[in-house]
Design a protein around this motif. Structure first.
Motif, PDB file in Angstrom:
ATOM      1  N   PRO A  77       0.821  -1.219   0.000  1.00 27.42           N
ATOM      2  CA  PRO A  77       0.000   0.000   0.000  1.00 27.42           C
ATOM      3  C   PRO A  77       0.853   1.267   0.000  1.00 27.42           C
ATOM      4  O   PRO A  77       1.944   1.273   0.566  1.00 27.42           O
ATOM      5  N   TYR A  89      -2.157  -3.443  -8.735  1.00 23.30           N
ATOM      6  CA  TYR A  89      -2.655  -4.270  -7.633  1.00 23.30           C
ATOM      7  C   TYR A  89      -2.776  -5.730  -8.047  1.00 23.30           C
ATOM      8  O   TYR A  89      -3.288  -6.043  -9.130  1.00 23.30           O
ATOM      9  N   GLU A  94      -2.603 -15.252  -4.770  1.00 23.94           N
ATOM     10  CA  GLU A  94      -3.738 -16.172  -4.902  1.00 23.94           C
ATOM     11  C   GLU A  94      -4.492 -15.942  -6.217  1.00 23.94           C
ATOM     12  O   GLU A  94      -5.126 -16.838  -6.738  1.00 23.94           O
ATOM     13  N   ILE A 110      -6.007   0.831  -2.389  1.00 27.94           N
ATOM     14  CA  ILE A 110      -6.250  -0.012  -1.215  1.00 27.94           C
ATOM     15  C   ILE A 110      -5.891   0.812   0.031  1.00 27.94           C
ATOM     16  O   ILE A 110      -4.772   1.300   0.147  1.00 27.94           O
TER      17      ILE A 110
HETATM   18  P1  AMP Z   1       1.450 -11.206  -2.264  1.00 26.09           P
HETATM   19  O1  AMP Z   1       0.433 -12.212  -2.584  1.00 26.09           O
HETATM   20  O2  AMP Z   1       2.446 -11.676  -1.259  1.00 26.09           O
HETATM   21  O3  AMP Z   1       2.099 -10.642  -3.480  1.00 26.09           O
HETATM   22  O4  AMP Z   1       0.717  -9.997  -1.530  1.00 26.09           O
HETATM   23  C1  AMP Z   1      -0.474  -9.455  -2.039  1.00 26.09           C
HETATM   24  C2  AMP Z   1      -0.936  -8.335  -1.157  1.00 26.09           C
HETATM   25  O5  AMP Z   1      -0.111  -7.163  -1.343  1.00 26.09           O
HETATM   26  C3  AMP Z   1      -2.322  -7.856  -1.481  1.00 26.09           C
HETATM   27  O6  AMP Z   1      -3.306  -8.676  -0.905  1.00 26.09           O
HETATM   28  C4  AMP Z   1      -2.309  -6.456  -0.891  1.00 26.09           C
HETATM   29  O7  AMP Z   1      -2.505  -6.494   0.515  1.00 26.09           O
HETATM   30  C5  AMP Z   1      -0.886  -5.998  -1.170  1.00 26.09           C
HETATM   31  N1  AMP Z   1      -0.865  -5.178  -2.408  1.00 26.09           N
HETATM   32  C6  AMP Z   1      -0.521  -5.570  -3.637  1.00 26.09           C
HETATM   33  N2  AMP Z   1      -0.605  -4.526  -4.514  1.00 26.09           N
HETATM   34  C7  AMP Z   1      -1.019  -3.456  -3.810  1.00 26.09           C
HETATM   35  C8  AMP Z   1      -1.312  -2.090  -4.133  1.00 26.09           C
HETATM   36  N3  AMP Z   1      -1.167  -1.584  -5.343  1.00 26.09           N
HETATM   37  N4  AMP Z   1      -1.756  -1.301  -3.131  1.00 26.09           N
HETATM   38  C9  AMP Z   1      -1.903  -1.783  -1.882  1.00 26.09           C
HETATM   39  N5  AMP Z   1      -1.642  -3.041  -1.513  1.00 26.09           N
HETATM   40  C10 AMP Z   1      -1.193  -3.881  -2.469  1.00 26.09           C
END
Ligand code: AMP
Ligand code: ZN
Length: 431
Positions: free
Chosen positions: A211, A232, A236, A320
Protein backbone atom coordinates in the motif's frame (compact mmCIF):
# COMPACT_ATOMS: atom_id res chain seq x y z
CA UNK A 1 -6.27 2.05 -29.10
CA UNK A 2 -6.82 -0.87 -26.71
CA UNK A 3 -4.50 -3.85 -26.46
CA UNK A 4 -7.29 -6.35 -26.11
CA UNK A 5 -10.84 -6.16 -27.40
CA UNK A 6 -12.02 -7.38 -24.00
CA UNK A 7 -11.21 -3.90 -22.66
CA UNK A 8 -14.08 -2.34 -24.54
CA UNK A 9 -16.79 -4.92 -23.80
CA UNK A 10 -20.14 -3.44 -22.83
CA UNK A 11 -21.58 -4.09 -19.37
CA UNK A 12 -24.00 -6.67 -20.83
CA UNK A 13 -21.22 -8.46 -22.63
CA UNK A 14 -19.10 -8.52 -19.48
CA UNK A 15 -21.99 -9.98 -17.46
CA UNK A 16 -22.69 -12.69 -20.04
CA UNK A 17 -19.03 -13.64 -20.21
CA UNK A 18 -18.76 -13.67 -16.42
CA UNK A 19 -21.71 -15.99 -16.03
CA UNK A 20 -20.45 -18.50 -18.53
CA UNK A 21 -16.94 -18.37 -17.08
CA UNK A 22 -18.23 -18.61 -13.52
CA UNK A 23 -20.09 -21.80 -14.40
CA UNK A 24 -17.00 -23.31 -15.98
CA UNK A 25 -14.96 -22.23 -12.96
CA UNK A 26 -17.37 -23.96 -10.57
CA UNK A 27 -17.43 -27.13 -12.65
CA UNK A 28 -13.64 -27.20 -12.62
CA UNK A 29 -13.37 -26.25 -8.95
CA UNK A 30 -15.69 -29.09 -7.94
CA UNK A 31 -12.99 -31.50 -9.09
CA UNK A 32 -10.62 -30.29 -6.38
CA UNK A 33 -10.59 -31.80 -2.90
CA UNK A 34 -11.25 -28.46 -1.20
CA UNK A 35 -14.23 -27.40 -3.26
CA UNK A 36 -15.80 -30.81 -3.58
CA UNK A 37 -15.96 -30.75 0.23
CA UNK A 38 -16.95 -27.08 0.52
CA UNK A 39 -19.66 -27.23 -2.15
CA UNK A 40 -21.15 -30.33 -0.55
CA UNK A 41 -21.00 -28.70 2.88
CA UNK A 42 -22.82 -25.69 1.48
CA UNK A 43 -25.41 -27.81 -0.33
CA UNK A 44 -24.56 -26.21 -3.64
CA UNK A 45 -23.64 -27.78 -6.99
CA UNK A 46 -21.96 -26.10 -9.96
CA UNK A 47 -25.16 -26.48 -11.99
CA UNK A 48 -27.00 -24.35 -9.38
CA UNK A 49 -25.17 -21.29 -10.72
CA UNK A 50 -27.77 -19.94 -13.13
CA UNK A 51 -27.30 -16.21 -12.72
CA UNK A 52 -24.49 -14.01 -11.43
CA UNK A 53 -26.47 -13.50 -8.22
CA UNK A 54 -26.03 -17.20 -7.50
CA UNK A 55 -22.41 -16.39 -6.72
CA UNK A 56 -23.63 -15.54 -3.25
CA UNK A 57 -24.70 -19.14 -2.72
CA UNK A 58 -21.09 -20.26 -3.04
CA UNK A 59 -18.78 -20.56 -0.04
CA UNK A 60 -15.97 -18.10 0.66
CA UNK A 61 -12.35 -19.19 0.50
CA UNK A 62 -9.82 -17.93 3.04
CA UNK A 63 -6.06 -17.96 3.32
CA UNK A 64 -6.53 -20.61 6.00
CA UNK A 65 -8.36 -22.84 3.48
CA UNK A 66 -5.33 -22.55 1.23
CA UNK A 67 -3.00 -23.41 4.09
CA UNK A 68 -5.13 -26.38 5.12
CA UNK A 69 -5.07 -27.60 1.52
CA UNK A 70 -1.28 -27.52 1.34
CA UNK A 71 0.22 -28.52 -1.02
CA UNK A 72 -2.29 -29.37 -3.76
CA UNK A 73 -5.82 -29.59 -2.36
CA UNK A 74 -7.20 -26.97 -4.77
CA UNK A 75 -5.78 -28.54 -7.92
CA UNK A 76 -8.23 -29.62 -10.57
CA UNK A 77 -5.79 -31.33 -12.93
CA UNK A 78 -2.94 -33.78 -12.29
CA UNK A 79 0.42 -32.23 -11.36
CA UNK A 80 1.85 -33.37 -14.73
CA UNK A 81 -0.36 -30.78 -16.38
CA UNK A 82 1.05 -27.95 -14.24
CA UNK A 83 3.98 -25.89 -15.49
CA UNK A 84 4.68 -23.49 -12.63
CA UNK A 85 3.98 -22.88 -8.99
CA UNK A 86 4.42 -19.89 -6.73
CA UNK A 87 4.58 -20.18 -2.96
CA UNK A 88 3.78 -17.36 -0.64
CA UNK A 89 5.45 -17.65 2.72
CA UNK A 90 3.38 -15.19 4.68
CA UNK A 91 4.56 -14.39 8.17
CA UNK A 92 3.65 -17.52 10.04
CA UNK A 93 2.51 -21.07 9.53
CA UNK A 94 2.19 -23.22 6.48
CA UNK A 95 2.82 -21.51 3.17
CA UNK A 96 0.21 -21.28 0.44
CA UNK A 97 0.81 -22.61 -3.04
CA UNK A 98 -0.63 -21.54 -6.36
CA UNK A 99 -0.18 -23.86 -9.36
CA UNK A 100 -0.51 -22.82 -12.99
CA UNK A 101 -1.05 -24.74 -16.20
CA UNK A 102 0.44 -23.54 -19.48
CA UNK A 103 -2.87 -21.94 -20.35
CA UNK A 104 -2.97 -20.18 -16.95
CA UNK A 105 0.48 -18.66 -17.53
CA UNK A 106 -0.56 -17.64 -21.01
CA UNK A 107 -3.59 -15.67 -19.94
CA UNK A 108 -1.86 -14.24 -16.89
CA UNK A 109 0.89 -12.86 -19.14
CA UNK A 110 -1.66 -11.41 -21.50
CA UNK A 111 -3.46 -9.68 -18.61
CA UNK A 112 -0.20 -8.11 -17.46
CA UNK A 113 0.62 -7.05 -21.03
CA UNK A 114 -2.84 -5.47 -21.21
CA UNK A 115 -2.14 -3.49 -18.03
CA UNK A 116 1.23 -2.34 -19.28
CA UNK A 117 -0.17 -1.26 -22.62
CA UNK A 118 -2.90 0.66 -20.82
CA UNK A 119 -0.28 2.78 -19.02
CA UNK A 120 1.29 3.68 -22.35
CA UNK A 121 4.08 1.10 -22.51
CA UNK A 122 4.82 -0.06 -26.05
CA UNK A 123 7.11 -2.68 -27.62
CA UNK A 124 9.91 -0.14 -28.00
CA UNK A 125 10.07 0.44 -24.24
CA UNK A 126 12.95 -0.98 -22.23
CA UNK A 127 11.53 -2.45 -19.06
CA UNK A 128 13.52 -3.10 -15.90
CA UNK A 129 12.00 -5.22 -13.19
CA UNK A 130 13.43 -4.12 -9.85
CA UNK A 131 11.46 -6.55 -7.69
CA UNK A 132 12.62 -9.94 -6.56
CA UNK A 133 12.18 -12.89 -8.89
CA UNK A 134 11.76 -16.38 -7.53
CA UNK A 135 8.62 -17.17 -5.62
CA UNK A 136 7.38 -13.56 -5.48
CA UNK A 137 4.87 -13.19 -8.30
CA UNK A 138 5.86 -9.61 -9.16
CA UNK A 139 9.09 -10.95 -10.67
CA UNK A 140 8.10 -13.51 -13.29
CA UNK A 141 4.56 -12.11 -13.53
CA UNK A 142 5.66 -8.70 -14.73
CA UNK A 143 8.52 -10.15 -16.74
CA UNK A 144 6.27 -12.41 -18.82
CA UNK A 145 3.86 -9.51 -19.37
CA UNK A 146 6.60 -7.23 -20.65
CA UNK A 147 7.89 -9.90 -23.02
CA UNK A 148 4.39 -10.59 -24.21
CA UNK A 149 3.95 -6.92 -25.01
CA UNK A 150 7.22 -7.05 -26.93
CA UNK A 151 9.40 -4.92 -24.67
CA UNK A 152 13.03 -5.60 -23.93
CA UNK A 153 12.75 -6.94 -20.38
CA UNK A 154 15.68 -6.69 -17.95
CA UNK A 155 15.28 -9.19 -15.09
CA UNK A 156 17.40 -7.21 -12.64
CA UNK A 157 15.64 -8.44 -9.49
CA UNK A 158 15.67 -6.73 -6.10
CA UNK A 159 18.43 -4.81 -4.34
CA UNK A 160 21.94 -4.00 -5.55
CA UNK A 161 20.99 -0.39 -6.15
CA UNK A 162 24.30 0.63 -7.72
CA UNK A 163 23.91 -2.01 -10.41
CA UNK A 164 20.22 -1.25 -10.74
CA UNK A 165 21.09 2.36 -11.61
CA UNK A 166 23.88 1.40 -13.98
CA UNK A 167 21.53 -0.81 -16.00
CA UNK A 168 18.87 1.91 -16.08
CA UNK A 169 21.44 4.34 -17.43
CA UNK A 170 23.35 2.05 -19.80
CA UNK A 171 20.30 0.48 -21.41
CA UNK A 172 18.15 3.61 -21.40
CA UNK A 173 15.38 2.05 -19.39
CA UNK A 174 12.05 3.78 -19.99
CA UNK A 175 9.74 1.71 -17.78
CA UNK A 176 10.20 0.26 -14.32
CA UNK A 177 8.35 -2.08 -12.03
CA UNK A 178 9.11 -0.93 -8.52
CA UNK A 179 7.75 -1.27 -4.99
CA UNK A 180 6.91 2.18 -3.52
CA UNK A 181 9.26 1.86 -0.52
CA UNK A 182 12.12 0.90 -2.84
CA UNK A 183 11.34 3.79 -5.19
CA UNK A 184 11.68 6.15 -2.22
CA UNK A 185 14.95 4.47 -1.29
CA UNK A 186 16.20 4.76 -4.87
CA UNK A 187 15.45 8.49 -4.76
CA UNK A 188 17.71 8.83 -1.69
CA UNK A 189 20.37 6.74 -3.30
CA UNK A 190 20.40 8.93 -6.41
CA UNK A 191 20.75 12.01 -4.21
CA UNK A 192 23.75 10.44 -2.46
CA UNK A 193 25.39 9.66 -5.78
CA UNK A 194 24.72 13.14 -7.12
CA UNK A 195 22.42 11.77 -9.84
CA UNK A 196 19.31 13.71 -10.77
CA UNK A 197 16.58 11.02 -10.88
CA UNK A 198 14.92 12.89 -13.75
CA UNK A 199 18.04 12.49 -15.87
CA UNK A 200 17.44 8.72 -15.88
CA UNK A 201 14.75 9.20 -18.48
CA UNK A 202 12.27 6.69 -17.05
CA UNK A 203 8.81 7.68 -18.24
CA UNK A 204 6.56 5.02 -16.75
CA UNK A 205 6.69 3.30 -13.36
CA UNK A 206 4.43 0.44 -12.38
CA UNK A 207 4.19 0.85 -8.64
CA UNK A 208 2.48 -1.63 -6.36
CA UNK A 209 2.73 -4.81 -4.27
CA UNK A 210 2.30 -2.81 -1.08
CA UNK A 211 0.00 0.00 0.00
CA UNK A 212 1.01 3.60 -0.59
CA UNK A 213 -0.78 6.90 -0.59
CA UNK A 214 -1.59 9.44 -3.27
CA UNK A 215 0.97 11.70 -1.54
CA UNK A 216 3.70 9.13 -2.12
CA UNK A 217 2.74 8.80 -5.77
CA UNK A 218 2.97 12.57 -6.19
CA UNK A 219 6.29 12.67 -4.43
CA UNK A 220 7.71 9.92 -6.67
CA UNK A 221 6.42 11.58 -9.83
CA UNK A 222 8.01 14.87 -8.74
CA UNK A 223 11.35 13.29 -7.96
CA UNK A 224 11.68 11.00 -10.99
CA UNK A 225 9.63 12.84 -13.56
CA UNK A 226 7.85 9.61 -14.55
CA UNK A 227 4.17 8.80 -14.32
CA UNK A 228 3.52 6.26 -11.59
CA UNK A 229 0.67 3.81 -12.16
CA UNK A 230 -0.82 1.88 -9.29
CA UNK A 231 -0.63 -1.88 -9.75
CA UNK A 232 -2.66 -4.27 -7.63
CA UNK A 233 -2.50 -8.01 -7.42
CA UNK A 234 -2.00 -10.93 -5.06
CA UNK A 235 -0.45 -14.36 -5.42
CA UNK A 236 -3.74 -16.17 -4.90
CA UNK A 237 -5.11 -14.37 -7.98
CA UNK A 238 -1.83 -15.00 -9.94
CA UNK A 239 -0.05 -11.84 -8.83
CA UNK A 240 0.13 -8.56 -10.76
CA UNK A 241 -2.49 -7.93 -13.43
CA UNK A 242 -5.65 -8.00 -11.33
CA UNK A 243 -6.32 -4.24 -11.29
CA UNK A 244 -4.30 -1.41 -12.75
CA UNK A 245 -4.51 2.29 -13.35
CA UNK A 246 -5.24 3.72 -16.78
CA UNK A 247 -3.90 7.09 -17.98
CA UNK A 248 -6.61 8.83 -15.92
CA UNK A 249 -4.77 7.67 -12.75
CA UNK A 250 -8.02 7.70 -10.90
CA UNK A 251 -8.75 4.23 -9.55
CA UNK A 252 -7.65 0.87 -10.93
CA UNK A 253 -9.62 -1.00 -13.57
CA UNK A 254 -10.27 -4.48 -12.27
CA UNK A 255 -10.39 -6.85 -15.23
CA UNK A 256 -13.85 -8.28 -14.99
CA UNK A 257 -13.44 -10.74 -17.82
CA UNK A 258 -10.87 -12.51 -15.64
CA UNK A 259 -12.03 -11.79 -12.09
CA UNK A 260 -15.40 -11.48 -10.45
CA UNK A 261 -15.25 -8.86 -7.69
CA UNK A 262 -17.43 -8.35 -4.65
CA UNK A 263 -17.03 -5.89 -1.79
CA UNK A 264 -18.30 -7.25 1.51
CA UNK A 265 -18.55 -6.14 5.09
CA UNK A 266 -15.83 -8.25 6.77
CA UNK A 267 -17.99 -8.69 9.89
CA UNK A 268 -21.39 -9.58 8.43
CA UNK A 269 -20.00 -10.99 5.13
CA UNK A 270 -22.89 -9.25 3.36
CA UNK A 271 -22.28 -6.99 0.36
CA UNK A 272 -21.75 -3.33 1.28
CA UNK A 273 -23.86 -0.60 -0.31
CA UNK A 274 -22.56 0.48 -3.75
CA UNK A 275 -19.52 2.73 -3.40
CA UNK A 276 -18.89 1.85 0.26
CA UNK A 277 -15.53 0.61 1.51
CA UNK A 278 -15.29 -3.06 2.39
CA UNK A 279 -13.23 -6.18 1.86
CA UNK A 280 -12.49 -7.15 -1.71
CA UNK A 281 -13.53 -10.71 -2.56
CA UNK A 282 -12.34 -12.21 -5.84
CA UNK A 283 -13.20 -15.24 -7.96
CA UNK A 284 -10.92 -16.35 -10.79
CA UNK A 285 -12.79 -16.71 -14.08
CA UNK A 286 -10.10 -17.99 -16.42
CA UNK A 287 -7.93 -20.18 -14.25
CA UNK A 288 -7.82 -23.81 -15.21
CA UNK A 289 -5.36 -25.59 -12.89
CA UNK A 290 -6.40 -24.01 -9.62
CA UNK A 291 -9.56 -21.93 -9.72
CA UNK A 292 -10.40 -20.01 -6.54
CA UNK A 293 -13.94 -19.08 -5.60
CA UNK A 294 -14.83 -16.01 -3.51
CA UNK A 295 -11.37 -15.45 -2.08
CA UNK A 296 -11.33 -13.09 0.89
CA UNK A 297 -8.38 -10.84 0.11
CA UNK A 298 -8.59 -8.86 3.41
CA UNK A 299 -7.79 -5.79 1.30
CA UNK A 300 -10.05 -2.81 1.91
CA UNK A 301 -11.28 -0.76 -1.00
CA UNK A 302 -14.44 0.41 -2.74
CA UNK A 303 -15.83 0.42 -6.25
CA UNK A 304 -15.64 3.91 -7.69
CA UNK A 305 -18.92 5.18 -9.04
CA UNK A 306 -19.45 6.28 -12.63
CA UNK A 307 -17.65 5.49 -15.87
CA UNK A 308 -14.04 6.24 -16.68
CA UNK A 309 -13.24 8.83 -19.35
CA UNK A 310 -10.81 6.32 -20.92
CA UNK A 311 -13.85 4.37 -22.11
CA UNK A 312 -13.04 1.06 -20.47
CA UNK A 313 -16.13 -0.40 -18.87
CA UNK A 314 -14.36 -2.61 -16.30
CA UNK A 315 -15.05 -1.33 -12.78
CA UNK A 316 -12.46 0.76 -11.01
CA UNK A 317 -11.39 0.06 -7.44
CA UNK A 318 -10.00 2.75 -5.20
CA UNK A 319 -6.46 2.73 -3.87
CA UNK A 320 -6.25 -0.01 -1.21
CA UNK A 321 -6.60 1.81 2.09
CA UNK A 322 -5.26 -1.06 4.15
CA UNK A 323 -5.96 -4.62 5.10
CA UNK A 324 -8.65 -5.54 7.54
CA UNK A 325 -5.88 -7.24 9.53
CA UNK A 326 -3.58 -4.20 9.76
CA UNK A 327 -5.92 -2.10 11.76
CA UNK A 328 -4.15 -0.61 14.77
CA UNK A 329 -6.28 0.12 17.82
CA UNK A 330 -4.72 2.63 20.22
CA UNK A 331 -6.69 4.04 23.12
CA UNK A 332 -9.83 2.75 21.49
CA UNK A 333 -9.18 4.63 18.25
CA UNK A 334 -8.93 2.77 14.94
CA UNK A 335 -5.93 3.72 12.86
CA UNK A 336 -4.72 2.44 9.50
CA UNK A 337 -0.99 2.82 8.79
CA UNK A 338 -1.92 4.41 5.46
CA UNK A 339 -3.39 7.42 7.27
CA UNK A 340 -0.01 8.00 8.88
CA UNK A 341 1.89 7.65 5.61
CA UNK A 342 -0.48 10.08 3.91
CA UNK A 343 0.30 12.79 6.47
CA UNK A 344 4.04 12.13 6.51
CA UNK A 345 4.48 12.15 2.76
CA UNK A 346 2.64 15.45 2.40
CA UNK A 347 5.24 17.19 4.59
CA UNK A 348 8.23 18.55 2.65
CA UNK A 349 10.62 18.12 5.61
CA UNK A 350 9.92 14.41 5.91
CA UNK A 351 12.35 12.08 4.16
CA UNK A 352 11.63 8.81 2.40
CA UNK A 353 11.20 6.36 5.24
CA UNK A 354 9.34 5.98 8.51
CA UNK A 355 8.52 3.31 11.06
CA UNK A 356 5.50 2.93 13.31
CA UNK A 357 6.14 1.36 16.72
CA UNK A 358 3.48 0.24 19.12
CA UNK A 359 4.45 -0.18 22.74
CA UNK A 360 2.90 -0.25 26.14
CA UNK A 361 3.46 2.23 28.96
CA UNK A 362 1.99 0.61 32.04
CA UNK A 363 -1.48 -0.47 30.97
CA UNK A 364 -1.70 2.08 28.13
CA UNK A 365 -0.96 1.41 24.48
CA UNK A 366 1.20 4.06 22.88
CA UNK A 367 2.30 4.80 19.36
CA UNK A 368 5.72 6.10 18.39
CA UNK A 369 6.60 7.15 14.88
CA UNK A 370 10.19 7.31 13.78
CA UNK A 371 10.50 9.71 10.91
CA UNK A 372 13.48 10.24 8.65
CA UNK A 373 14.11 13.93 8.05
CA UNK A 374 15.48 15.22 4.75
CA UNK A 375 19.13 16.15 4.96
CA UNK A 376 18.57 19.87 4.40
CA UNK A 377 16.15 20.01 7.32
CA UNK A 378 18.24 17.96 9.71
CA UNK A 379 19.89 20.89 11.42
CA UNK A 380 21.73 21.01 14.71
CA UNK A 381 19.46 23.62 16.17
CA UNK A 382 17.37 21.84 18.80
CA UNK A 383 14.67 24.46 18.71
CA UNK A 384 13.92 23.96 15.01
CA UNK A 385 13.97 20.20 15.39
CA UNK A 386 11.56 20.37 18.31
CA UNK A 387 9.28 22.64 16.32
CA UNK A 388 9.33 20.17 13.44
CA UNK A 389 8.57 17.31 15.81
CA UNK A 390 5.58 19.19 17.17
CA UNK A 391 4.35 20.09 13.71
CA UNK A 392 4.46 16.43 12.64
CA UNK A 393 2.77 15.26 15.85
CA UNK A 394 -0.03 17.83 15.44
CA UNK A 395 -0.65 17.00 11.80
CA UNK A 396 -0.81 13.32 12.72
CA UNK A 397 -3.16 13.98 15.63
CA UNK A 398 -5.54 15.81 13.27
CA UNK A 399 -5.69 12.72 11.09
CA UNK A 400 -5.56 9.81 13.54
CA UNK A 401 -7.06 11.49 16.61
CA UNK A 402 -4.36 10.38 19.03
CA UNK A 403 -1.09 12.22 19.58
CA UNK A 404 1.81 9.96 18.69
CA UNK A 405 5.31 10.33 20.04
CA UNK A 406 7.49 11.46 17.15
CA UNK A 407 11.20 10.67 16.93
CA UNK A 408 13.18 12.40 14.23
CA UNK A 409 16.06 10.44 12.76
CA UNK A 410 18.60 11.17 10.05
CA UNK A 411 17.79 10.12 6.53
CA UNK A 412 18.74 6.58 5.50
CA UNK A 413 18.98 5.37 9.10
CA UNK A 414 15.80 3.32 9.41
CA UNK A 415 15.97 -0.35 8.43
CA UNK A 416 15.29 -1.05 4.78
CA UNK A 417 13.96 -4.43 3.67
CA UNK A 418 14.57 -5.80 0.19
CA UNK A 419 10.99 -6.76 -0.45
CA UNK A 420 7.82 -5.26 0.90
CA UNK A 421 8.47 -2.73 3.64
CA UNK A 422 7.71 -3.58 7.25
CA UNK A 423 6.12 -0.35 8.45
CA UNK A 424 4.66 -1.40 11.77
CA UNK A 425 6.49 -3.00 14.68
CA UNK A 426 4.28 -4.15 17.52
CA UNK A 427 6.22 -4.30 20.79
CA UNK A 428 3.16 -4.58 23.00
CA UNK A 429 3.30 -7.54 25.31
CA UNK A 430 0.53 -10.01 24.74
CA UNK A 431 -2.10 -9.51 27.43
P1 AMP B 1 1.45 -11.21 -2.26
O1 AMP B 1 0.43 -12.21 -2.58
O2 AMP B 1 2.45 -11.68 -1.26
O3 AMP B 1 2.10 -10.64 -3.48
O4 AMP B 1 0.72 -10.00 -1.53
C1 AMP B 1 -0.47 -9.46 -2.04
C2 AMP B 1 -0.94 -8.33 -1.16
O5 AMP B 1 -0.11 -7.16 -1.34
C3 AMP B 1 -2.32 -7.86 -1.48
O6 AMP B 1 -3.31 -8.68 -0.90
C4 AMP B 1 -2.31 -6.46 -0.89
O7 AMP B 1 -2.50 -6.49 0.51
C5 AMP B 1 -0.89 -6.00 -1.17
N1 AMP B 1 -0.86 -5.18 -2.41
C6 AMP B 1 -0.52 -5.57 -3.64
N2 AMP B 1 -0.61 -4.53 -4.51
C7 AMP B 1 -1.02 -3.46 -3.81
C8 AMP B 1 -1.31 -2.09 -4.13
N3 AMP B 1 -1.17 -1.58 -5.34
N4 AMP B 1 -1.76 -1.30 -3.13
C9 AMP B 1 -1.90 -1.78 -1.88
N5 AMP B 1 -1.64 -3.04 -1.51
C10 AMP B 1 -1.19 -3.88 -2.47
ZN1 ZN C 1 -9.85 4.32 -17.28
Amino acid sequence: MYYDKAESLSRDEISRLQLSRLRTTCERAARSRLYSRKFTGHGVRPEDVKTLDDLRRLPFTTKQDLRDSYPDGLNTVPTEKMVRMHVSSGTTGTPTVVYHTASDICWWSSMVARCMHMTGMRPNDVFQNTTSYGLFTGGLGMHYGAERLGCLAIPMGAGNTQRQLKLIQDFKVTALHIIPSYALYLANFCAQQGIDPKSLGVRIALVGAEPYSEETRRRLEDIFGFRAFNSYGLSEMNGPGVAFECPEQNGMHLWEDAYLAEIIDPETLEPVAPGEVGELVLTTLCREGMPIVRYRTRDLTRILPGGCPCGRSHVRIDRITGRSDDLIIIKGVNIYPMQIEQVLMSLPEVGQNYLIELYREGPIDQIRIKVEVKEEYFVEDMRSLNALKQKIAHKLRDEILVTPKVDLVEHNTLPKSEGKAQRVVDNREPE
